[in-house]
Every structure is written in structure tokens, then in C-alpha cells.
Design a protein around this motif. Structure first.
Motif, PDB file in Angstrom:
ATOM      1  N   UNK A 181      85.566   3.547 -26.165  1.00 15.70           N
ATOM      2  CA  UNK A 181      85.495   3.968 -27.571  1.00 15.70           C
ATOM      3  C   UNK A 181      84.073   4.300 -28.010  1.00 15.70           C
ATOM      4  N   UNK A 182      83.140   4.301 -27.070  1.00 15.10           N
ATOM      5  CA  UNK A 182      81.756   4.660 -27.390  1.00 15.10           C
ATOM      6  C   UNK A 182      80.885   3.493 -27.794  1.00 15.10           C
ATOM      7  N   UNK A 183      81.462   2.316 -27.931  1.00 15.09           N
ATOM      8  CA  UNK A 183      80.673   1.132 -28.289  1.00 15.09           C
ATOM      9  C   UNK A 183      80.084   0.498 -27.023  1.00 15.09           C
ATOM     10  N   UNK A 184      79.162  -0.425 -27.232  1.00 15.26           N
ATOM     11  CA  UNK A 184      78.499  -1.111 -26.131  1.00 15.26           C
ATOM     12  C   UNK A 184      78.878  -2.581 -26.151  1.00 15.26           C
ATOM     13  N   UNK A 185      79.159  -3.128 -24.970  1.00 13.01           N
ATOM     14  CA  UNK A 185      79.485  -4.545 -24.858  1.00 13.01           C
ATOM     15  C   UNK A 185      78.527  -5.213 -23.897  1.00 13.01           C
ATOM     16  N   UNK A 186      77.940  -6.333 -24.333  1.00 11.13           N
ATOM     17  CA  UNK A 186      77.099  -7.157 -23.471  1.00 11.13           C
ATOM     18  C   UNK A 186      78.002  -8.165 -22.773  1.00 11.13           C
ATOM     19  N   UNK A 187      77.844  -8.288 -21.456  1.00  8.21           N
ATOM     20  CA  UNK A 187      78.810  -9.104 -20.719  1.00  8.21           C
ATOM     21  C   UNK A 187      78.163  -9.726 -19.492  1.00  8.21           C
ATOM     22  N   UNK A 188      78.426 -10.998 -19.244  1.00  6.00           N
ATOM     23  CA  UNK A 188      78.102 -11.643 -17.984  1.00  6.00           C
ATOM     24  C   UNK A 188      79.238 -11.339 -17.011  1.00  6.00           C
ATOM     25  N   UNK A 189      78.925 -10.727 -15.895  1.00  7.19           N
ATOM     26  CA  UNK A 189      79.971 -10.464 -14.913  1.00  7.19           C
ATOM     27  C   UNK A 189      80.452 -11.793 -14.316  1.00  7.19           C
ATOM     28  N   UNK A 190      81.560 -11.716 -13.581  1.00  9.69           N
ATOM     29  CA  UNK A 190      82.127 -12.911 -12.956  1.00  9.69           C
ATOM     30  C   UNK A 190      81.098 -13.633 -12.097  1.00  9.69           C
ATOM     31  N   UNK A 191      80.176 -12.871 -11.522  1.00 10.35           N
ATOM     32  CA  UNK A 191      79.123 -13.450 -10.683  1.00 10.35           C
ATOM     33  C   UNK A 191      78.336 -14.516 -11.434  1.00 10.35           C
ATOM     34  N   UNK A 192      78.221 -14.365 -12.755  1.00 13.33           N
ATOM     35  CA  UNK A 192      77.359 -15.242 -13.538  1.00 13.33           C
ATOM     36  C   UNK A 192      78.118 -16.349 -14.268  1.00 13.33           C
ATOM     37  N   UNK A 193      79.319 -16.634 -13.858  1.00 12.64           N
ATOM     38  CA  UNK A 193      80.056 -17.725 -14.486  1.00 12.64           C
ATOM     39  C   UNK A 193      79.584 -19.073 -13.938  1.00 12.64           C
ATOM     40  N   UNK A 194      79.888 -20.124 -14.684  1.00 13.11           N
ATOM     41  CA  UNK A 194      79.580 -21.473 -14.226  1.00 13.11           C
ATOM     42  C   UNK A 194      78.092 -21.762 -14.170  1.00 13.11           C
ATOM     43  N   UNK A 195      77.683 -22.544 -13.184  1.00 15.83           N
ATOM     44  CA  UNK A 195      76.305 -23.000 -13.071  1.00 15.83           C
ATOM     45  C   UNK A 195      75.312 -21.858 -12.890  1.00 15.83           C
ATOM     46  N   UNK A 196      75.758 -20.776 -12.241  1.00 15.74           N
ATOM     47  CA  UNK A 196      74.857 -19.660 -11.983  1.00 15.74           C
ATOM     48  C   UNK A 196      74.265 -19.098 -13.278  1.00 15.74           C
ATOM     49  N   UNK A 197      75.045 -19.189 -14.342  1.00 12.54           N
ATOM     50  CA  UNK A 197      74.591 -18.631 -15.615  1.00 12.54           C
ATOM     51  C   UNK A 197      73.380 -19.380 -16.163  1.00 12.54           C
ATOM     52  N   UNK A 198      73.222 -20.637 -15.755  1.00 11.75           N
ATOM     53  CA  UNK A 198      72.158 -21.465 -16.328  1.00 11.75           C
ATOM     54  C   UNK A 198      71.063 -21.823 -15.330  1.00 11.75           C
ATOM     55  N   UNK A 199      71.290 -21.591 -14.039  1.00  8.71           N
ATOM     56  CA  UNK A 199      70.328 -22.049 -13.041  1.00  8.71           C
ATOM     57  C   UNK A 199      70.056 -20.960 -12.015  1.00  8.71           C
ATOM     58  N   UNK A 200      68.830 -20.457 -11.996  1.00  7.07           N
ATOM     59  CA  UNK A 200      68.463 -19.468 -10.987  1.00  7.07           C
ATOM     60  C   UNK A 200      68.465 -20.092  -9.596  1.00  7.07           C
ATOM     61  N   UNK A 201      68.043 -21.352  -9.499  1.00  2.00           N
ATOM     62  CA  UNK A 201      68.006 -22.022  -8.199  1.00  2.00           C
ATOM     63  C   UNK A 201      69.412 -22.117  -7.613  1.00  2.00           C
ATOM     64  N   UNK A 202      70.396 -22.490  -8.450  1.00  2.00           N
ATOM     65  CA  UNK A 202      71.781 -22.575  -7.994  1.00  2.00           C
ATOM     66  C   UNK A 202      72.279 -21.199  -7.551  1.00  2.00           C
ATOM     67  N   UNK A 203      71.945 -20.162  -8.325  1.00  2.00           N
ATOM     68  CA  UNK A 203      72.342 -18.809  -7.954  1.00  2.00           C
ATOM     69  C   UNK A 203      71.751 -18.388  -6.626  1.00  2.00           C
ATOM     70  N   UNK A 204      70.497 -18.775  -6.385  1.00  2.00           N
ATOM     71  CA  UNK A 204      69.851 -18.443  -5.118  1.00  2.00           C
ATOM     72  C   UNK A 204      70.552 -19.122  -3.952  1.00  2.00           C
ATOM     73  N   UNK A 205      70.954 -20.385  -4.127  1.00  2.00           N
ATOM     74  CA  UNK A 205      71.664 -21.099  -3.072  1.00  2.00           C
ATOM     75  C   UNK A 205      73.024 -20.457  -2.792  1.00  2.00           C
ATOM     76  N   UNK A 206      73.734 -20.049  -3.856  1.00  2.00           N
ATOM     77  CA  UNK A 206      75.029 -19.397  -3.674  1.00  2.00           C
ATOM     78  C   UNK A 206      74.869 -18.085  -2.915  1.00  2.00           C
TER      79      UNK A 206
END
Length: 346
Positions: A163-188
Motif C-alpha cells: 500500500x506504499x507505507x513503510x513497516x519497521x520489522x525484526x525478521x525471524x532471525x532476530x527473535x528471542x535472545x538474539x534481539x537483545x544480545x549481540x554475543x548470543x547472536x554471534x554464537x548462534x
């Protein structure tokens, strides 16, 4: 200390959070160090970004034709020296034009268009040279990026909706602990790399991205994402205006994702240079080693940037109405076999 020295945290030193773009290159960044390429050869580099995140910027008062190089991580080019960066090499080859270059790791076509819209009035490009990547179509559609988290970029991204609008979104990759911890994301990420090591490739082979992990409705989503990418390319064409040219090129053949990039360019009527990846792959197959890659085996090392600049010179000259430099473009194989001072092949 784990957070500070995790690979994810170090990578983020080159990018900062942005409320509109999701993230952007760190303003006024200067990085110096030693980088290793895929053959573990050390190279000293000095990488800079100006206050607006550009790695290369000309005087806006120039009377020369203007080329705006816009891309993602291949154009942000972490750990590549300013003097060996492909837009700099291209500017050296075409001194009749002025060049700007902006790239940011993980950007999709919508974020690139947002950068274009912000700076088009200042740069007023005669030519927009768009560096695309095989995963752009994934990044451009929220539903597809959610369904393929192993190709998603960490962090929230703006998506252009139907519809021409913009949505800000965390993809599935960033759910759970990954959303709050870069170290956890790096380990995953490291665990995922070990589990799917069989998807690695050898020099000369077509790249693999993990097709065995595609969602069941992958073809339907990819078709929608291809049309979305074409829509964004048309938006870029409208933004630069009818008197400017848009030429795209992409990094690597990774079917069917790279086929979708080709289809999107065809739908939007955008000229596409598709010879860079195959040329590099053929020479790497001949040498049986990744001679053009950084240590991650994806991005271009110094020799790769030199090949890109050489292949792009002729079409850029032609688009700007300049005469040929007088030398025929050489293929990647010939470039790689030419000796450097000291007699070693590049």
C-alpha cells in the motif's frame, strides 16, 4: 569482554543504529589495520567514511558528469584500503567524471533507494551505478526474509509494503535472545555455520546458500519478491529522472536468487552487467583457490576490486558518452595471471 570482542560487536563498530534506515555506516569513521584474504595473505588497509557515510565523495560544484555508486557490503567494503576500493579505481580510470560511493552492509534495495532519495538533489547523478547482491530479493520482501532467517540481516529493517507505507520489522532471525544480545547472536551464527558446513563450496563451483532450508512456498514468495524488487528499481529510475542512466551489476551467481535479480532488472527495464561473478568464478576454478575473496570467501579482496573496476570501466564510459580508453577490457583470467612487481601472480 565476550561482548566487546565478539565478531558481531566488532562488525557493528562500522555501522550505527538509525531510526529510519535501521542502521547506517558510522559517520566520520577511520579504521586502520591488517586484513587477511581467503588465502590468508595479510594486507594493510585504511578505510574511511565521511560524515554522511560515503566512502568516496567529490566536490558537489564539479562540472564533470557525476557517477553515484550505491550498494551494500560489497561497496562498503570493510577492510579494503581507500586506494584499492573499486569506485576509487574506477574514478582513476575515468578522470573525466566525478564519483560518489555509498555502501552499507546488509542493505536491501529499499534502503538503498532511501539513501538515493536523500542525496540525489546534492549529487544530481548523470549515472546511478547500482551494486546489487543475490540476496537483495530476500531482503526486499518481509514475508520472504521472515521465512529464510539464515539469509536475514540482524537488526530491524524498513520494508516497503504493497500500500506504499513503510513497516519497521525484526525478521525471524532476530527473535528471542538474539534481539537483545549481540554475543548470543554471534554464537548462534557460528553454530549454524558448523551445522551447515556441507553447504560450503569449492573454487569454480556455483555458490550455495542453503536451498535445503527453503520454505515450502519459496517459489511463490520469490516471485513476489522479484516483482517488489522491480518496483523499487522503477522507483530509483523515477528518482534520478529521465536524463540520468541506471546501470546495475551484481556480486555473484547464486541461483535461483541471482536469476531473480536478473528478472527484476528485466521487468524494470534496467541494464544489468552480469559478467563479474562468472569471470571471477571461472578463474578461481582454474587456479583452484579463492584468489578474489576476503577471508569470508564472499566479498572481494584487493584483486577482486581491481577486476570489478576493470570490467565496469567500458560500460560506464559508454553510459557517460565518453570514448573508449583505447584498451580492450580483459577477462578475469588474464588479470589474475599478470605478474605484480616481484613476479607473483595477483
Amino acid at each position: 569482554m565476550r561482548l566487546k570482542f565478539s565478531k558481531a560487536a566488532i562488525a557493528e563498530a562500522r555501522r550505527v543504529i538509525d531510526p529510519e534506515l535501521g542502521w547506517k555506516p558510522t559517520p566520520s569513521l577511520v579504521r586502520e589495520g591488517i586484513a587477511l584474504d581467503a588465502l590468508r595473505r595479510p594486507t594493510q588497509f585504511r578505510m574511511t567514511q565521511n560524515a554522511d557515510g560515503f566512502r568516496l565523495a567529490s566536490d558537489t560544484a564539479t562540472t564533470k558528469p557525476r557517477v553515484f555508486v550505491l550498494g551494500d557490503s560489497y561497496t562498503q567494503a570493510d577492510d579494503i584500503d581507500d586506494s584499492k576500493f573499486y569506485p576509487t579505481l574506477l574514478a582513476d580510470r575515468i578522470p573525466e567524471a566525478s564519483f560518489w560511493a555509498f555502501g552499507c552492509s546488509g542493505y536491501g534495495t529499499f534502503q538503498q533507494w532511501m539513501i538515493l532519495e536523500k542525496h540525489v538533489g546534492t549529487i544530481r547523478p548523470s549515472l546511478l551505478l547500482l551494486q546489487m547482491s543475490s540476496n537483495d530479493v530476500v531482503n526486499n520482501l518481509l514475508e520472504l526474509e521472515d521465512a529464510m532467517p539464515f539469509l536475514a540481516t540482524p537488526g530491524p529493517r524498513p520494508y516497503l509494503l504493497d500500500d506504499g507505507t513503510t513497516k519497521f520489522h525484526f525478521s525471524t532471525r532476530d527473535k528471542g535472545m538474539r534481539r537483545y544480545s549481540r554475543a548470543w547472536g554471534s554464537l548462534l551464527d557460528r553454530f549454524d555455520s558448523i551445522v551447515h558446513k556441507a553447504e560450503n563450496w569449492i573454487p569454480g563451483q556455483v555458490r550455495q546458500y542453503g536451498q535445503n532450508r527453503n520454505p515450502d512456498n519459496f517459489e511463490e514468495l520469490l516471485d513476489t519478491a522479484t516483482r517488489k524488487t522491480a518496483e523499487l528499481l522503477n522507483r530509483m529510475k523515477a528518482t534520478i529522472g529521465p536524463d540520468a542512466r541506471l546501470i546495475a551489476f551484481y556480486d555473484e551467481d547464486v541461483p535461483p536468487l541471482s536469476d531473480a535479480v536478473k528478472k527484476a532488472c528485466e521487468l524494470a527495464g534496467v541494464e544489468l552487467i552480469d559478467t563479474i561473478g562468472p569471470a571471477m568464478m571461472a578463474e578461481e576454478g582454474r587456479q583452484k583457490q579463492f584468489v578474489y575473496r576476503t577471508i569470508d570467501k564472499w566479498h572481494w579482496n584487493d584483486a577482486g576490486h581491481a577486476v570489478v573496476a576493470e570490467i565496469l570501466e567500458s560500460p560506464v564510459r559508454s553510459a557517460l558518452g565518453f570514448e573508449s580508453s583505447g584498451s580492450k577490457p580483459r577477462d578475469a583470467a588474464k588479470i589474475a595471471r599478470e605478474p605484480k612487481p616481484g613476479g607473483t601472480a595477483r
